[in-house]
Design a protein around this motif. Sequence first.
Motif, mmCIF file in Angstrom:
data_model
loop_
_atom_site.group_PDB
_atom_site.id
_atom_site.type_symbol
_atom_site.label_atom_id
_atom_site.label_comp_id
_atom_site.label_asym_id
_atom_site.label_seq_id
_atom_site.Cartn_x
_atom_site.Cartn_y
_atom_site.Cartn_z
ATOM 1 N N ARG A 27 30.742 71.206 42.751
ATOM 2 C CA ARG A 27 29.673 70.334 43.376
ATOM 3 C C ARG A 27 28.442 71.447 43.608
ATOM 4 N N VAL A 28 28.267 72.419 42.720
ATOM 5 C CA VAL A 28 27.218 73.411 42.810
ATOM 6 C C VAL A 28 26.292 73.334 41.764
ATOM 7 N N TYR A 29 25.077 73.515 41.942
ATOM 8 C CA TYR A 29 23.990 73.055 40.736
ATOM 9 C C TYR A 29 22.956 74.190 41.401
ATOM 10 N N ILE A 30 22.313 74.443 40.264
ATOM 11 C CA ILE A 30 21.142 75.318 40.266
ATOM 12 C C ILE A 30 19.624 74.448 40.355
ATOM 13 N N ASP A 31 19.027 74.539 41.391
ATOM 14 C CA ASP A 31 17.855 73.897 41.354
ATOM 15 C C ASP A 31 16.854 74.893 41.045
ATOM 16 N N VAL A 32 16.104 74.760 39.738
ATOM 17 C CA VAL A 32 15.009 75.734 39.338
ATOM 18 C C VAL A 32 13.553 74.956 39.661
ATOM 19 N N LYS A 33 12.962 75.638 40.373
ATOM 20 C CA LYS A 33 11.556 75.085 40.715
ATOM 21 C C LYS A 33 10.775 75.659 39.626
ATOM 22 N N ARG A 34 9.696 74.841 39.254
ATOM 23 C CA ARG A 34 8.612 75.052 38.324
ATOM 24 C C ARG A 34 7.357 75.287 38.601
ATOM 25 N N ASP A 35 7.304 75.430 40.339
ATOM 26 C CA ASP A 35 5.955 75.750 40.612
ATOM 27 C C ASP A 35 5.096 76.826 40.142
ATOM 28 N N ASN A 36 5.679 77.949 39.915
ATOM 29 C CA ASN A 36 5.172 79.233 39.432
ATOM 30 C C ASN A 36 4.883 79.236 38.105
ATOM 31 N N ASP A 37 5.500 78.731 37.174
ATOM 32 C CA ASP A 37 5.094 78.642 36.011
ATOM 33 C C ASP A 37 4.932 77.114 35.356
ATOM 34 N N LYS A 38 3.730 76.743 35.329
ATOM 35 C CA LYS A 38 3.252 75.276 34.887
ATOM 36 C C LYS A 38 3.563 75.237 33.444
ATOM 37 N N ASP A 39 3.732 76.159 32.529
ATOM 38 C CA ASP A 39 3.717 76.215 31.205
ATOM 39 C C ASP A 39 5.390 76.376 30.915
ATOM 40 N N TYR A 41 7.559 74.218 30.604
ATOM 41 C CA TYR A 41 7.969 73.033 29.413
ATOM 42 C C TYR A 41 7.742 73.493 28.113
ATOM 43 N N LYS A 42 6.684 74.417 27.957
ATOM 44 C CA LYS A 42 6.485 74.708 26.425
ATOM 45 C C LYS A 42 7.710 75.456 25.786
ATOM 46 N N ARG A 43 8.187 76.276 26.731
ATOM 47 C CA ARG A 43 9.255 77.282 26.144
ATOM 48 C C ARG A 43 10.325 76.427 25.988
ATOM 49 N N GLU A 44 10.594 75.487 27.048
ATOM 50 C CA GLU A 44 11.662 74.465 26.936
ATOM 51 C C GLU A 44 11.679 73.656 25.532
ATOM 52 N N ILE A 45 10.496 73.069 25.227
ATOM 53 C CA ILE A 45 10.458 72.433 24.047
ATOM 54 C C ILE A 45 10.667 73.149 22.786
ATOM 55 N N LEU A 46 9.831 74.382 22.776
ATOM 56 C CA LEU A 46 10.218 75.191 21.648
ATOM 57 C C LEU A 46 11.658 75.582 21.237
ATOM 58 N N ALA A 87 13.407 64.977 40.298
ATOM 59 C CA ALA A 87 13.909 66.272 40.051
ATOM 60 C C ALA A 87 13.461 67.003 38.691
ATOM 61 N N ASN A 88 13.117 66.234 37.824
ATOM 62 C CA ASN A 88 12.726 66.889 36.555
ATOM 63 C C ASN A 88 11.013 67.027 36.536
ATOM 64 N N ALA A 89 10.354 66.915 37.506
ATOM 65 C CA ALA A 89 8.937 67.010 37.524
ATOM 66 C C ALA A 89 8.724 68.479 36.974
ATOM 67 N N GLY A 90 7.702 68.616 35.876
ATOM 68 C CA GLY A 90 7.357 69.803 35.333
ATOM 69 C C GLY A 90 8.330 70.219 34.190
ATOM 70 N N HIS A 91 9.362 69.740 33.977
ATOM 71 C CA HIS A 91 10.327 69.787 32.828
ATOM 72 C C HIS A 91 9.730 69.197 31.657
ATOM 73 N N MET A 92 10.276 69.567 30.488
ATOM 74 C CA MET A 92 9.807 68.732 29.199
ATOM 75 C C MET A 92 10.414 67.373 29.450
ATOM 76 N N ASN A 93 9.634 66.320 28.641
ATOM 77 C CA ASN A 93 10.126 64.963 28.820
ATOM 78 C C ASN A 93 10.791 64.700 27.173
ATOM 79 N N ARG A 94 12.163 64.828 27.515
ATOM 80 C CA ARG A 94 12.855 64.718 26.206
ATOM 81 C C ARG A 94 12.760 63.269 25.546
#
Length: 156
Positions: A27-39, A41-46, A87-94
């Motif tokens: 029942r553990v997950y890591i909640d990574v916030k994207r507030d500090n790095d608006k870009d 998603y670019k690395r995620e996509i690449l 929860a996925n706001a800021g992440h890439m849109n798969r």
Amino acid sequence: MKNTSFRRLLPKEFDAELLKQLTDEGRVYIDVKRDNDKDAYKREILEYVASIAEFATDAWHEEVSNLWKTIVETDCFRDCLTMKKGANAGHMNRYVVTNIVCRLQNMGVYNKDVSMLTLHLSLEKTDKRNKYYQSNGNYSLNREARLLLKKLLQRV
């Protein structure tokens, strides 16, 4: 019967025993916030599309990574390439990335003798189709993005 819901654990609440218990129960997950790095998603996509570079046609094999870099750097694609809510706001849109991969395959960037399902399975690193494959058609590009994609294929 075990409680299977997840629990958010804030740093001030850290308790080693509780963490061990939650980990043992899965029942553990890591909640990574994207507030500090608006870009981010670019690395995620690449990173995501790098797994299908091997399926690029001979004409695009050397340029496919540059094409994707251009796509993620273009302001026109920014809105559609990121999730807006939840929860996925800021992440890439798969969904949209899968839709673009499909368009690129139809335009000759990826081999047409490779099925879209094969490309999807490679992107997702799975052996089953999932919601991103089944619903990618619901997340189509706007007219401006479609025209820009055609121009990019002529220019790159």
